[in-house]
Write an enzyme that holds these catalytic residues in place. Sequence first.
Site, PDB file in Angstrom:
ATOM      1  N   ASP A   1      -7.025   3.120  -3.315  1.00  0.00           N
ATOM      2  CA  ASP A   1      -7.771   3.215  -2.051  1.00  0.00           C
ATOM      3  C   ASP A   1      -7.984   4.690  -1.737  1.00  0.00           C
ATOM      4  O   ASP A   1      -7.024   5.446  -1.592  1.00  0.00           O
ATOM      5  CB  ASP A   1      -6.984   2.532  -0.917  1.00  0.00           C
ATOM      6  CG  ASP A   1      -7.747   2.495   0.409  1.00  0.00           C
ATOM      7  OD1 ASP A   1      -8.874   3.038   0.477  1.00  0.00           O
ATOM      8  OD2 ASP A   1      -7.209   1.917   1.382  1.00  0.00           O
TER       9      ASP A   1
ATOM     10  N   LYS B   1     -10.056  -6.731   7.836  1.00  0.00           N
ATOM     11  CA  LYS B   1      -9.039  -6.443   8.847  1.00  0.00           C
ATOM     12  C   LYS B   1      -9.619  -6.920  10.174  1.00  0.00           C
ATOM     13  O   LYS B   1     -10.623  -6.354  10.639  1.00  0.00           O
ATOM     14  CB  LYS B   1      -8.770  -4.938   8.934  1.00  0.00           C
ATOM     15  CG  LYS B   1      -8.178  -4.319   7.677  1.00  0.00           C
ATOM     16  CD  LYS B   1      -8.097  -2.809   7.799  1.00  0.00           C
ATOM     17  CE  LYS B   1      -7.489  -2.191   6.561  1.00  0.00           C
ATOM     18  NZ  LYS B   1      -7.626  -0.708   6.539  1.00  0.00           N
TER      19      LYS B   1
ATOM     20  N   SER C   1       0.866  -1.168   0.000  1.00  0.00           N
ATOM     21  CA  SER C   1       0.000   0.000   0.000  1.00  0.00           C
ATOM     22  C   SER C   1       0.908   1.225   0.000  1.00  0.00           C
ATOM     23  O   SER C   1       1.654   1.438   0.956  1.00  0.00           O
ATOM     24  CB  SER C   1      -0.889  -0.034   1.247  1.00  0.00           C
ATOM     25  OG  SER C   1      -1.626   1.155   1.372  1.00  0.00           O
TER      26      SER C   1
ATOM     27  N   GLU D   1     -10.982   0.909  -3.548  1.00  0.00           N
ATOM     28  CA  GLU D   1     -11.332   0.647  -2.150  1.00  0.00           C
ATOM     29  C   GLU D   1     -11.949   1.882  -1.514  1.00  0.00           C
ATOM     30  O   GLU D   1     -11.396   2.983  -1.609  1.00  0.00           O
ATOM     31  CB  GLU D   1     -10.040   0.229  -1.416  1.00  0.00           C
ATOM     32  CG  GLU D   1     -10.219  -0.247   0.014  1.00  0.00           C
ATOM     33  CD  GLU D   1      -8.894  -0.748   0.612  1.00  0.00           C
ATOM     34  OE1 GLU D   1      -7.976  -1.117  -0.157  1.00  0.00           O
ATOM     35  OE2 GLU D   1      -8.773  -0.744   1.846  1.00  0.00           O
TER      36      GLU D   1
ATOM     37  N   GLY E   1      -4.290  -4.155   6.059  1.00  0.00           N
ATOM     38  CA  GLY E   1      -3.329  -3.862   7.112  1.00  0.00           C
ATOM     39  C   GLY E   1      -3.571  -2.482   7.674  1.00  0.00           C
ATOM     40  O   GLY E   1      -4.253  -1.658   7.064  1.00  0.00           O
TER      41      GLY E   1
ATOM     42  N   ASP F   1     -13.837  -1.378   2.851  1.00  0.00           N
ATOM     43  CA  ASP F   1     -12.924  -1.531   3.986  1.00  0.00           C
ATOM     44  C   ASP F   1     -13.633  -0.970   5.217  1.00  0.00           C
ATOM     45  O   ASP F   1     -14.301  -1.717   5.957  1.00  0.00           O
ATOM     46  CB  ASP F   1     -11.602  -0.798   3.649  1.00  0.00           C
ATOM     47  CG  ASP F   1     -10.620  -0.683   4.809  1.00  0.00           C
ATOM     48  OD1 ASP F   1     -10.936  -1.125   5.926  1.00  0.00           O
ATOM     49  OD2 ASP F   1      -9.516  -0.122   4.614  1.00  0.00           O
TER      50      ASP F   1
ATOM     51  N   LYS G   1      -1.149  -1.081  -4.385  1.00  0.00           N
ATOM     52  CA  LYS G   1      -2.306  -0.254  -4.017  1.00  0.00           C
ATOM     53  C   LYS G   1      -1.841   1.180  -3.887  1.00  0.00           C
ATOM     54  O   LYS G   1      -0.884   1.473  -3.161  1.00  0.00           O
ATOM     55  CB  LYS G   1      -2.878  -0.785  -2.697  1.00  0.00           C
ATOM     56  CG  LYS G   1      -3.780   0.142  -1.912  1.00  0.00           C
ATOM     57  CD  LYS G   1      -4.573  -0.653  -0.884  1.00  0.00           C
ATOM     58  CE  LYS G   1      -4.693   0.078   0.440  1.00  0.00           C
ATOM     59  NZ  LYS G   1      -5.454  -0.687   1.440  1.00  0.00           N
TER      60      LYS G   1
ATOM     61  N   LYS H   1      -2.796   4.979  -2.852  1.00  0.00           N
ATOM     62  CA  LYS H   1      -3.727   5.825  -2.114  1.00  0.00           C
ATOM     63  C   LYS H   1      -4.055   7.037  -2.968  1.00  0.00           C
ATOM     64  O   LYS H   1      -3.152   7.638  -3.561  1.00  0.00           O
ATOM     65  CB  LYS H   1      -3.089   6.275  -0.789  1.00  0.00           C
ATOM     66  CG  LYS H   1      -2.875   5.132   0.200  1.00  0.00           C
ATOM     67  CD  LYS H   1      -4.194   4.673   0.805  1.00  0.00           C
ATOM     68  CE  LYS H   1      -3.951   3.693   1.943  1.00  0.00           C
ATOM     69  NZ  LYS H   1      -5.218   3.301   2.588  1.00  0.00           N
TER      70      LYS H   1
HETATM   71  O1  OSB Z   1      -7.240   2.016   4.342  1.00  0.00           O
HETATM   72  O2  OSB Z   1      -6.175   0.195   4.243  1.00  0.00           O
HETATM   73  C1  OSB Z   1      -6.281   1.343   4.681  1.00  0.00           C
HETATM   74  C2  OSB Z   1      -3.210   2.199   6.793  1.00  0.00           C
HETATM   75  C3  OSB Z   1      -3.781   2.960   7.779  1.00  0.00           C
HETATM   76  C4  OSB Z   1      -5.131   3.220   7.731  1.00  0.00           C
HETATM   77  C5  OSB Z   1      -5.906   2.692   6.692  1.00  0.00           C
HETATM   78  C6  OSB Z   1      -5.335   1.913   5.703  1.00  0.00           C
HETATM   79  C7  OSB Z   1      -3.959   1.692   5.739  1.00  0.00           C
HETATM   80  C8  OSB Z   1      -3.229   0.947   4.724  1.00  0.00           C
HETATM   81  C9  OSB Z   1      -1.932   0.318   5.168  1.00  0.00           C
HETATM   82  O3  OSB Z   1      -3.564   0.891   3.554  1.00  0.00           O
HETATM   83  C10 OSB Z   1      -1.732  -1.060   4.688  1.00  0.00           C
HETATM   84  C11 OSB Z   1      -0.552  -1.682   5.399  1.00  0.00           C
HETATM   85  O4  OSB Z   1      -0.621  -1.924   6.630  1.00  0.00           O
HETATM   86  O5  OSB Z   1       0.456  -1.926   4.728  1.00  0.00           O
HETATM   87 MG    MG Z   2      -8.422   0.918   3.058  1.00  0.00          MG
END
Ligand code: OSB
Ligand code: MG
Length: 374
Positions: free
Chosen positions: A192, A266, A138, A217, A294, A242, A164, A166
């Site tokens: 995401d 999660k 991510s 996402e 995660g 999510d 992924k 952001k």
């Molecule tokens: O939306 O998945 C998410 C991290 C913090 C808060 C929300 C998210 C995330 C990540 C991190 O995408 C994924 C990772 O732990 O590598």
């Molecule tokens: Mg997410």
Amino acid sequence: MIRVEKIHLCEIQLPLKEPFRISSGEVSMRRVLIVKLIDGDGTVGWGESVAGEQPYYSPETIEGVWIAIRNFIGPRVLGRTFEHPRDVFPALSEDIRGNNMAKAAIEMASWELAASKQSASLADLLGGSRSRIATGISIGIQQSPAMLVEKARASAAAGYQKIKIKIKPGADVDYVRSVRDALGPDVPLMVDANNAYSLDDIEHLQQLDDFDLMMIEQPLQWDDIVRHATLQAAMRTPICLDESITGPDRAEDMISLGAGRIINIKPGRVGGLTPAMAIHDICERHGIPVWCGGMLESGIGRAHNVALASLSNFSLPGDVSPSSRYWERDIVAPEWTMDSDGFVTVPRNKSGMGVDIDRDWIDELTVRSETFGL
Ligand code: OSB
Ligand code: MG
């Protein structure tokens, strides 16, 4: 059978190698609440809360989780005998609304404790069959498309099986196009948005359909299902939920309303491993693929995620990057690693979560702690 006599909480502060930015904020120092349960026979069970410092992902925060565990969640398990760790979540949930991240920290530690007590690996106790977990990365929001392309290229070269990205308004279509153009059509990409859009953005989001993304996402509100159904009907790209999937009922809602076609599970968000497995099973019955997300976990939360992701319907690569992607030094040994094909191995030949705790390092990182018990 487990019977917890003491609960030890500590907050550690782990600096991230580089700040992680999502549409709702940035984190550079990960404040992690670690839970240690101690059974009547001295066996310990480890867990961690995924709650952040601010309520920018969900309403929960590390401070709130601490209080919820001390005042409400902890007393539900202390001194009580559970035949099986699957009985813990119902006991935590009776009349206690929400507080999923607080429940999850205790619930997951209960599973870890039970696994250790019966000398089983956590993955075996959960019934997971995979020996290794396909892994994605991510990538946080970058300052320019060029910087994102550089990160994405390095990630593909490292073997990650899913990239992924952001996104947020102002850092979306052009950024994704740059990565797709630079990496070519075969690299599995997804985005995401962490709630950064509304239904006013439908036409804008439809542009993402051009990039052959695995999924988008959580584009809309953190607790929304219904509007996502409207958006899904207007987009080719599968929506993955999510934040909105806070439990098995919400997964059923998503499926029956057509609000998404994939779920990011999660355990820390849904109240623990038991509800996470319930969501997994519902999705499996409906042909909905899932993957394990995660929350920038330390090596403890990562162990739980890896064990969970060994279940059969976790058919898409998870956000279970190796320790070195986040930390100079993790709090477990061995640290979590990924092979060059982008797999993390599920530990099976050790009881419990499969990694040892680096207690000295945890002590050094601890900024506060509290023990309560019978
Ligand atoms: O939306 O998945 C998410 C991290 C913090 C808060 C929300 C998210 C995330 C990540 C991190 O995408 C994924 C990772 O732990 O590598
Ligand atoms: Mg997410």
